[in-house]
Enzyme design. Structure first.
Site, PDB file in Angstrom:
ATOM      1  CD  GLU A 159      -3.009  -1.265   2.127  1.00 45.42           C
ATOM      2  OE1 GLU A 159      -2.797  -0.740   3.225  1.00 45.42           O
ATOM      3  OE2 GLU A 159      -4.073  -1.823   1.823  1.00 45.42           O
ATOM      4  CD  GLU A 217      -9.879  -1.537   7.794  1.00 49.14           C
ATOM      5  OE1 GLU A 217      -8.954  -2.130   8.376  1.00 49.14           O
ATOM      6  OE2 GLU A 217      -9.766  -1.017   6.679  1.00 49.14           O
ATOM      7  CG  ASP A 275      -7.533  -5.756   4.548  1.00 50.66           C
ATOM      8  OD1 ASP A 275      -7.132  -5.985   5.703  1.00 50.66           O
ATOM      9  OD2 ASP A 275      -7.521  -4.625   4.037  1.00 50.66           O
TER      10      ASP A 275
HETATM   11  O1  GCW Z   1      -7.140  -3.079   5.861  1.00 52.18           O
HETATM   12  C1  GCW Z   1      -6.162  -2.207   5.467  1.00 52.18           C
HETATM   13  C2  GCW Z   1      -6.546  -0.911   6.102  1.00 52.18           C
HETATM   14  C3  GCW Z   1      -5.394   0.050   6.159  1.00 52.18           C
HETATM   15  C4  GCW Z   1      -4.209  -0.639   6.836  1.00 52.18           C
HETATM   16  C5  GCW Z   1      -3.847  -1.892   6.054  1.00 52.18           C
HETATM   17  C6  GCW Z   1      -2.724  -2.694   6.685  1.00 52.18           C
HETATM   18  C7  GCW Z   1      -2.534   0.324   8.258  1.00 52.18           C
HETATM   19  O2  GCW Z   1      -7.646  -0.370   5.406  1.00 52.18           O
HETATM   20  O3  GCW Z   1      -5.822   1.172   6.882  1.00 52.18           O
HETATM   21  O4  GCW Z   1      -3.105   0.213   6.989  1.00 52.18           O
HETATM   22  O5  GCW Z   1      -4.960  -2.717   5.960  1.00 52.18           O
HETATM   23  O6  GCW Z   1      -3.028  -3.703   7.311  1.00 52.18           O
HETATM   24  O7  GCW Z   1      -1.580  -2.340   6.548  1.00 52.18           O
END
Ligand code: GCW
Length: 604
Positions: free
Chosen positions: A232, A339, A311
Site C-alpha cells: 500500500e 474496521e 483483509d
Molecule cells: O485493511 C487495510 C486498512 C489500512 C491498513 C492496512 C494494513 C494500516 O484499510 O488502513 O493500513 O490494511 O493492514 O496495513
C-alpha cells in the site's frame, strides 16, 4: 483524566518496580492467603490450593499471570485444586495503528494513547493502568505506532524521541510488556542520511546496525520492530530489485546482537490493479510473494500474516501461507479493531471468528492483532467491544478456549447481575452471525463504502484499483478461485484444495469466496442463491433488532453509564443493518429481477 478499566477492577498504586512486585501486589489485592515460589523465568505457572492458601509457582511473569488468573477464578467462583497453564504463543502482541498527529488509522475509540500533535505524549498514570490491563490477559508486547510510518513518525528512532520512548518502556516493564516500534523501510533515505535503502548495500546495513545500537542503548528490552514494506505505497526492497528475504534479513542482522525480532508483514499485494483484468487475484499475493522464500529468512525474522488472504473481512478462508513455510517463523495477525466488522458501533464478538481460524490447525510461534483501544474513557468506545480485546488476550494465552467460555468469563467480570451476564453472553455469541447476515454472507466480502469501510456501497470497490471485487452481474456473483479459475485454491495442500475446488464440497459459508455462482443455484437448505441472499439480509436485520431488545431488557441491571453507551450504539447498529439489508437486496433485485419468495419488502 478519569477512566473506566474494562474488565479489571481499578486499584491504586504504589507502582511496582519489578514484575515480582507487581505479582505480589496483585495477589495481596485479592485478599486471600498466598505464597509465591519463583522458579525460572517463563510465563507459565501453577496455582495449587492448599487449605485456604493459594500456592503460586512459575517464573516471575508466570506468577504475575497466575495472580490475574486467580483473580478471575475467585471472581467467577471456579472450584479447583490445581491449575497448570502455559501460553500458546511466545509473544502475544497488539499493534496500534496510531499516527504521530494523534489520529488512529481505523481507530474507533478516540485518539492515540501515545501521540498528539506530532509529539510523543502520554499520560503516565494511564500508561500504568494500560500495562496492567494488558498483562491481566497475558499480553506481553505492544507496537505503539502505525505500520504506515510517514514523516515525522520516521523520527521515532532518533535520539530526539528515544528518551520518551525509553520512559514508556520502563512503565510497561513491571507488567512484563515490551515495546515494538513500527519503522519505515526507507528510514535512512527519509531521514536524509543515505541516498539508498538497498538491503544489499553495505552502507545501508551499517546504517541500521548503528541505528539499532542507539535504539537499544535507550530501550534495552525492546522486543523488536514491525515493518510494512512494499505494501500500500510503503517503500520496500522491491524498489531496489530485491526480495523480501533480503529486506527482512537486513533488519534481522542488525537486531540480532540485541536479541531483537523483525516482525515483517506479509500484507504485500498489488494495490494498483485493473478491474478489467480478471486473471490477477489479490488473495494470491501473500503466498506468491513469500512462499518461494522459505528457508531464506534469518532466525529472528517473524513473518506476520493476516488471518485471511484478503483483509479482515467478516469471513475469509484461512491464509494458505499460515503454517505452510516449514523453515520460517511466523505470527498470525488478527484485527481487534472492527474496521470491516462494525467499527465498534455494531456488536461483533470476534473470538467466534478467530476460533474458526485457529481450528484450521496451523502452528505459529507468535500472535499479533491490531488493537481497538484509544483514549476514550473506557478504552474501546463501545463498552462491549472490550470483550474483543479481552477475548484476543485469552486466545493468545490459550488458543484452545471456546468463544462461550471467553464470553462467560468476561461477562462475569463486567456484570454483577446474573441475568445480565447470561443475556450479554448470548448477545456476544450471536453477534458475529448477525453481522455477517446483514452484510456480506457466503464469503462474498467487500461491498463496503470506500475509505470509511462502514455501511454498504455495492459498486464502491467494484471498479477500483484495490483488487476487491464481487463481480455481480445479471446471472451470477462471486469469483471462481478454483484451479479452473484464478488458481488460488492451488495454494492449499491438495486435499484441502480439492474440497474448496468442488462447489458441492466447498463449505457453504465460503461459497462466494471460492466460486462464481448463478443466482438460481440451489443451496444446501433447498433455496436458490438469490433467495438465500435476501433471507440472510432480512434475518440479519431482525437479529440486530433482537440485540437491541435484549439490551433494553437490561435497563437497571447493568450500570447506567454502560447501559446508555451500548444502547446508543445498538440503535445505530439497527439503522446500519436496515441500510445494508435494503441496499443489498435492492441492488440484487435490480440486477436479477427476482422477487423475494416470501413477498417481503424489497425497494425497487
Ligand atoms: O485493511 C487495510 C486498512 C489500512 C491498513 C492496512 C494494513 C494500516 O484499510 O488502513 O493500513 O490494511 O493492514 O496495513
Amino acid at each position: 483524566m478519569n477512566f473506566h478499566n474494562c474488565w479489571l477492577k481499578k486499584r491504586s498504586f504504589p507502582y511496582p518496580s519489578t514484575v515480582r512486585e507487581a505479582a505480589e501486589a496483585e495477589l495481596s489485592n485479592l485478599g486471600v492467603p498466598f505464597k509465591i515460589y519463583i522458579n525460572g523465568n517463563g510465563d507459565g505457572f501453577t496455582i495449587s490450593k492448599n487449605g485456604n492458601e493459594y500456592q503460586i509457582s512459575g517464573g516471575e511473569t508466570g506468577a504475575l499471570y497466575a495472580a490475574f488468573r486467580l483473580g478471575v477464578l475467585l471472581n467467577n467462583k471456579t472450584d479447583f485444586t490445581q491449575i497448570n497453564e502455559a501460553p500458546s504463543y511466545e509473544n502475544r502482541i497488539i499493534n496500534h495503528w496510531d499516527n504521530f498527529n494523534g489520529n488512529i488509522e481505523r481507530g474507533y475509540s478516540g485518539k492515540s494513547l501515545f501521540f498528539d500533535d506530532n509529539e510523543i505524549d502520554y499520560d503516565e498514570n494511564r500508561m500504568r493502568h494500560y500495562a496492567r490491563m494488558l498483562a491481566s490477559v497475558g499480553l506481553n508486547a505492544v507496537a505503539i505506532n502505525n505500520v504506515n510510518v510517514s514523516l515525522p513518525a520516521v523520527k521515532l528512532i532518533t535520539g530526539e524521541k528515544l528518551p520518551r520512548l525509553a520512559k514508556l518502556a520502563e512503565i510497561f516493564k513491571p507488567y512484563g510488556v515490551r515495546l515494538i516500534l513500527s519503522i519505515n523501510y526507507a528510514s535512512p533515505v527519509m531521514l536524509g542520511e543515505l541516498d539508498t535503502a538497498d538491503p544489499c548495500d553495505p552502507r545501508v546495513a551499517d546504517w541500521w546496525k548503528k541505528r539499532f545500537d542507539i535504539i537499544y542503548s535507550y530501550i534495552p528490552n525492546l522486543l523488536g520492530v514491525l515493518v510494512k514494506a512494499d505494501s500500500e505505497n510503503q517503500p520496500g526492497p522491491f524498489s531496489y530489485g530485491r526480495d523480501h528475504a533480503d529486506g527482512a534479513n537486513l533488519f534481522a542482522k542488525a537486531l540480532a546482537p540485541h536479541g531483537g525480532y523483525v516482525f515483517w508483514r506479509c500484507f504485500v499485494y498489488n494495490c494498483k490493479q485493473n478491474w478489467r483484468d480478471t486473471k490477477t487475484d489479490r488473495p494470491k499475493f501473500p503466498y506468491d510473494n513469500f512462499m518461494p522464500l522459505d528457508g531464506r529468512f534469518d532466525e529472528n525474522v517473524v513473518l506476520q500474516i493476516k488471518n485471511g488472504p484478503y483483509d479482515f473481512q467478516i469471513r475469509e478462508p484461512v491464509s494458505p501461507l499460515l503454517g505452510a513455510m516449514k523453515q520460517t517463523t511466523q505470527a498470525v495477525e488478527f484485527q481487534i479493531a472492527q474496521e470491516y466488522t462494525g467499527q465498534q458501533i455494531d456488536l461483533c464478538f470476534l473470538p467466534t471468528l478467530w476460533r474458526e481460524v485457529l481450528d484450521t490447525g496451523f502452528k505459529v510461534k507468535h500472535i499479533a492483532a491490531v488493537t481497538n483501544t484509544g483514549n476514550d474513557f473506557n478504552w474501546t468506545g463501545n463498552y462491549l467491544a472490550a470483550a474483543n480485546l479481552y477475548g484476543y488476550g485469552r486466545l493468545a494465552w490459550d488458543s484452545s478456549l471456546s468463544p462461550e467460555s471467553i464470553a462467560a468469563e468476561w461477562c462475569g467480570l463486567m456484570f454483577e447481575d446474573a441475568d445480565a451476564r447470561a443475556a450479554v453472553k448470548k448477545m456476544l455469541l450471536d453477534s458475529r452471525e448477525i453481522y455477517e447476515n446483514y452484510t456480506t454472507p457466503l464469503g462474498m466480502g467487500w461491498f463496503v463504502t470506500p475509505h470509511t469501510h462502514y455501511g454498504p456501497d455495492p459498486l464502491g470497490y467494484e471498479f477500483s484499483l484495490w483488487g476487491t471485487y464481487h463481480r455481480a452481474d445479471r446471472e451470477a456473483v462471486g469469483i471462481d478461485r478454483s484451479s479452473r479459475g484464478t488458481g488460488y485454491t492451488r495454494q492449499y495442500p491438495p486435499e484441502v484444495a480439492a474440497v474448496y475446488d468442488n462447489i458441492d464440497t466447498c463449505p457453504e459459508e465460503l461459497l462466494l469466496f471460492f466460486h462464481r455462482v448463478a443466482y438460481n443455484h440451489v443451496l444446501k437448505n433447498g433455496k436458490t442463491l438469490i433467495q438465500y441472499l435476501y433471507d440472510s439480509h432480512f434475518k440479519g436485520a431482525e437479529g440486530a433488532e433482537r440485540l437491541l431488545k435484549a439490551w433494553e431488557a437490561l435497563e437497571g441491571r447493568v450500570p447506567g453509564e454502560i447501559y446508555k453507551n451500548v444502547l446508543e450504539r445498538l440503535h445505530k447498529q439497527v439503522k446500519n443493518a436496515y441500510e445494508w439489508r435494503d441496499v443489498f437486496n435492492t441492488f440484487f433485485y435490480r440486477l436479477t429481477g427476482e422477487s423475494d419468495g416470501l413477498g417481503r419488502l424489497i425497494y425497487k
